[in-house]
Design a protein around this motif. Structure first.
Motif, short mmCIF file in Angstrom:
data_model
loop_
_atom_site.label_atom_id
_atom_site.label_comp_id
_atom_site.label_asym_id
_atom_site.label_seq_id
_atom_site.Cartn_x
_atom_site.Cartn_y
_atom_site.Cartn_z
N THR A 1 41.41 -0.98 79.41
CA THR A 1 42.84 -0.80 79.36
C THR A 1 43.69 -1.03 78.18
OG1 THR A 1 42.91 -2.02 81.52
CG2 THR A 1 45.62 -1.10 80.88
N PHE A 2 44.68 0.46 78.50
CA PHE A 2 44.76 1.16 77.03
C PHE A 2 46.22 1.64 76.88
CE2 PHE A 2 46.85 4.49 74.30
CZ PHE A 2 46.36 3.93 73.08
N TYR A 3 46.97 0.67 76.00
CA TYR A 3 48.66 0.38 75.79
C TYR A 3 48.56 0.90 75.00
CZ TYR A 3 47.50 -2.96 79.84
OH TYR A 3 47.20 -3.67 80.90
N ASP A 4 49.97 1.62 74.77
CA ASP A 4 50.74 2.08 73.95
C ASP A 4 52.01 1.93 73.70
OD1 ASP A 4 52.20 4.32 72.60
OD2 ASP A 4 51.00 5.82 73.89
N GLY A 5 52.14 1.73 72.11
CA GLY A 5 52.70 0.81 71.97
C GLY A 5 54.43 1.43 71.57
#
Length: 95
Positions: free
Chosen positions: A31-35
């Protein structure tokens, strides 16, 4: 190419790269989270998927599943470009 494993509950920490990278998910779900995402909505990448991450972009990836996540990363760094640059938490996510 670089192989990395993220154990269940593990995280990459907030970071950037000094050039674009390509990530292929070999097993597990990342799971990838964008700043830059004020809603802190994760993008889920199942096994067999791939994505490109642009340079100098703050992000974090987490293993929110119950099995190891194995990824293969290809770095496309300019000469002297850092493969990883630690970054402070941008404040958009509770982690």
């Amino acid at each position: 190419m670089n192989k990395q494993t993220v154990t269940p509950g593990g995280t990459t920490g907030w970071h950037q790269h000094g050039g674009p990278i390509w990530v292929v998910i070999a097993s597990g779900t990342l799971t990838f989270y964008d700043g830059d995402d004020p809603s802190c909505t994760g993008t889920v990448y199942p096994p067999g998927s791939a994505f490109m991450e642009p340079p100098n972009h703050t992000h974090l990836a987490r293993n929110e599943g119950s099995e190891n996540v194995v990824v293969y990363i290809t770095f496309m760094l300019p000469e002297g470009g850092a493969p990883r640059i630690d970054a402070p938490a941008p404040g958009n996510c509770p982690f």
